[in-house]
Write a protein that holds these residues in place. Sequence first.
Motif, PDB file in Angstrom:
ATOM      1  N   UNK A  15       0.833  -1.211   0.000  1.00 60.19           N
ATOM      2  CA  UNK A  15       0.000   0.000   0.000  1.00 60.19           C
ATOM      3  C   UNK A  15       0.866   1.258   0.000  1.00 60.19           C
ATOM      4  N   UNK A  16       2.025   1.216   0.648  1.00 58.10           N
ATOM      5  CA  UNK A  16       2.926   2.375   0.631  1.00 58.10           C
ATOM      6  C   UNK A  16       3.466   2.606  -0.770  1.00 58.10           C
ATOM      7  N   UNK A  17       3.864   1.552  -1.462  1.00 52.73           N
ATOM      8  CA  UNK A  17       4.342   1.694  -2.844  1.00 52.73           C
ATOM      9  C   UNK A  17       3.210   2.232  -3.723  1.00 52.73           C
ATOM     10  N   UNK A  18       2.005   1.685  -3.560  1.00 57.30           N
ATOM     11  CA  UNK A  18       0.873   2.164  -4.359  1.00 57.30           C
ATOM     12  C   UNK A  18       0.639   3.652  -4.123  1.00 57.30           C
ATOM     13  N   UNK A  19       0.562   4.064  -2.863  1.00 56.99           N
ATOM     14  CA  UNK A  19       0.315   5.489  -2.563  1.00 56.99           C
ATOM     15  C   UNK A  19       1.409   6.379  -3.139  1.00 56.99           C
ATOM     16  N   UNK A  20       2.665   5.966  -2.975  1.00 53.86           N
ATOM     17  CA  UNK A  20       3.789   6.769  -3.467  1.00 53.86           C
ATOM     18  C   UNK A  20       3.745   6.911  -4.977  1.00 53.86           C
ATOM     19  N   UNK A  21       3.560   5.800  -5.701  1.00 52.26           N
ATOM     20  CA  UNK A  21       3.525   5.844  -7.172  1.00 52.26           C
ATOM     21  C   UNK A  21       2.266   6.541  -7.677  1.00 52.26           C
ATOM     22  N   UNK A  22       1.157   6.335  -7.010  1.00 57.34           N
ATOM     23  CA  UNK A  22      -0.112   6.989  -7.360  1.00 57.34           C
ATOM     24  C   UNK A  22       0.053   8.504  -7.288  1.00 57.34           C
ATOM     25  N   UNK A  23       0.638   8.998  -6.212  1.00 63.21           N
ATOM     26  CA  UNK A  23       0.861  10.436  -6.053  1.00 63.21           C
ATOM     27  C   UNK A  23       1.882  10.953  -7.066  1.00 63.21           C
ATOM     28  N   UNK A  24       2.962  10.205  -7.270  1.00 67.68           N
ATOM     29  CA  UNK A  24       4.021  10.649  -8.190  1.00 67.68           C
ATOM     30  C   UNK A  24       3.532  10.766  -9.627  1.00 67.68           C
ATOM     31  N   UNK A  25       2.534   9.975  -9.995  1.00 62.69           N
ATOM     32  CA  UNK A  25       2.000   9.996 -11.362  1.00 62.69           C
ATOM     33  C   UNK A  25       0.764  10.890 -11.466  1.00 62.69           C
ATOM     34  N   UNK A  33      -1.881  10.777  -9.675  1.00 61.64           N
ATOM     35  CA  UNK A  33      -3.025   9.888  -9.441  1.00 61.64           C
ATOM     36  C   UNK A  33      -3.360   8.999 -10.634  1.00 61.64           C
ATOM     37  N   UNK A  34      -2.576   9.049 -11.688  1.00 63.97           N
ATOM     38  CA  UNK A  34      -2.851   8.249 -12.875  1.00 63.97           C
ATOM     39  C   UNK A  34      -2.457   6.791 -12.646  1.00 63.97           C
ATOM     40  N   UNK A  35      -3.360   5.894 -13.000  1.00 65.60           N
ATOM     41  CA  UNK A  35      -3.113   4.452 -12.979  1.00 65.60           C
ATOM     42  C   UNK A  35      -3.631   3.873 -14.287  1.00 65.60           C
ATOM     43  N   UNK A  36      -3.321   2.622 -14.513  1.00 66.75           N
ATOM     44  CA  UNK A  36      -3.867   1.889 -15.655  1.00 66.75           C
ATOM     45  C   UNK A  36      -4.825   0.830 -15.115  1.00 66.75           C
ATOM     46  N   UNK A  37      -6.027   0.839 -15.659  1.00 66.64           N
ATOM     47  CA  UNK A  37      -7.083  -0.063 -15.234  1.00 66.64           C
ATOM     48  C   UNK A  37      -7.258  -1.155 -16.269  1.00 66.64           C
ATOM     49  N   UNK A  38      -7.179  -2.405 -15.834  1.00 66.18           N
ATOM     50  CA  UNK A  38      -7.442  -3.536 -16.723  1.00 66.18           C
ATOM     51  C   UNK A  38      -8.826  -4.083 -16.403  1.00 66.18           C
ATOM     52  N   UNK A  80     -14.171 -11.020 -24.164  1.00 64.35           N
ATOM     53  CA  UNK A  80     -13.242 -11.784 -23.343  1.00 64.35           C
ATOM     54  C   UNK A  80     -11.807 -11.300 -23.363  1.00 64.35           C
ATOM     55  N   UNK A  81     -11.471 -10.394 -24.278  1.00 63.56           N
ATOM     56  CA  UNK A  81     -10.112  -9.858 -24.334  1.00 63.56           C
ATOM     57  C   UNK A  81      -9.911  -8.786 -23.263  1.00 63.56           C
ATOM     58  N   UNK A  82      -8.675  -8.543 -22.869  1.00 63.69           N
ATOM     59  CA  UNK A  82      -8.432  -7.497 -21.870  1.00 63.69           C
ATOM     60  C   UNK A  82      -8.511  -6.104 -22.479  1.00 63.69           C
ATOM     61  N   UNK A  83      -8.861  -5.139 -21.630  1.00 63.00           N
ATOM     62  CA  UNK A  83      -8.853  -3.728 -22.018  1.00 63.00           C
ATOM     63  C   UNK A  83      -8.016  -2.992 -20.967  1.00 63.00           C
ATOM     64  N   UNK A  84      -7.121  -2.116 -21.424  1.00 58.98           N
ATOM     65  CA  UNK A  84      -6.320  -1.275 -20.538  1.00 58.98           C
ATOM     66  C   UNK A  84      -6.765   0.167 -20.776  1.00 58.98           C
ATOM     67  N   UNK A  85      -7.094   0.868 -19.678  1.00 57.27           N
ATOM     68  CA  UNK A  85      -7.583   2.238 -19.782  1.00 57.27           C
ATOM     69  C   UNK A  85      -6.952   3.095 -18.697  1.00 57.27           C
ATOM     70  N   UNK A  86      -6.694   4.370 -18.983  1.00 61.86           N
ATOM     71  CA  UNK A  86      -6.212   5.259 -17.933  1.00 61.86           C
ATOM     72  C   UNK A  86      -7.344   5.588 -16.960  1.00 61.86           C
ATOM     73  N   UNK A  87      -6.989   5.789 -15.713  1.00 54.83           N
ATOM     74  CA  UNK A  87      -7.975   6.131 -14.688  1.00 54.83           C
ATOM     75  C   UNK A  87      -7.245   6.830 -13.548  1.00 54.83           C
ATOM     76  N   UNK A  88      -7.927   7.755 -12.900  1.00 59.21           N
ATOM     77  CA  UNK A  88      -7.387   8.437 -11.727  1.00 59.21           C
ATOM     78  C   UNK A  88      -8.207   8.047 -10.505  1.00 59.21           C
ATOM     79  N   UNK A  89      -7.906   6.882  -9.922  1.00 54.64           N
ATOM     80  CA  UNK A  89      -8.667   6.460  -8.736  1.00 54.64           C
ATOM     81  C   UNK A  89      -8.378   7.400  -7.571  1.00 54.64           C
TER      82      UNK A  89
END
Length: 163
Positions: A15-25, A27-32, A38-47
């Motif tokens: 959770x510390x790595x997630x918070x640190x990287x989330x803030x550094x970017x 709040x941008x993450x990639x959502x699968x 049935x194929x995967x989709x990757x989308x940007x998201x700011x959780x």
Amino acid sequence: MSIWTEFTEASPRISEVFRRRHAAAGNLCLLATTRSDGYPRISPLEPRIFEGELWLVGMPGTTKFQDLRRDPRFCLHTATVDPQVGDGDAKLFGTVREVPDAELQRRWAESLYEDTGFDLRGEKLEPFFAADITGASAVLVGDGHMEVVIWKPGEPERAVVKH
């Protein structure tokens, strides 16, 4: 399954790595998600983390949210720009649940406006998904080795070290 606060108590390193990287970017993450074919989709998201939960909220009608309504499973990956992963990265696995609580959505939108200036106050927030975390992992690189930290609910974090 765990809500955000339960996850952070059970998995402090990830959770510390997630918070640190989330803030550094920013709040941008990639959502699968899983597409209808049935194929995967990757989308940007700011959780956003708010009131002890991780929220996946965005523009109505987008395909990523249609995916989640059909199949609530997801993977959320912190945005990585460094191929050496010097600051680490993290992945969260889980499912979403829709929360139609108007008062909670009002508080969330007020917090978003105070934090970012982006104004969704007074808007109906749909979709408004809370994340239930069913697993997580993080990669940490340093001192000549790579460490992969893995967590599942009911278990302690465990690390796999590669030299």
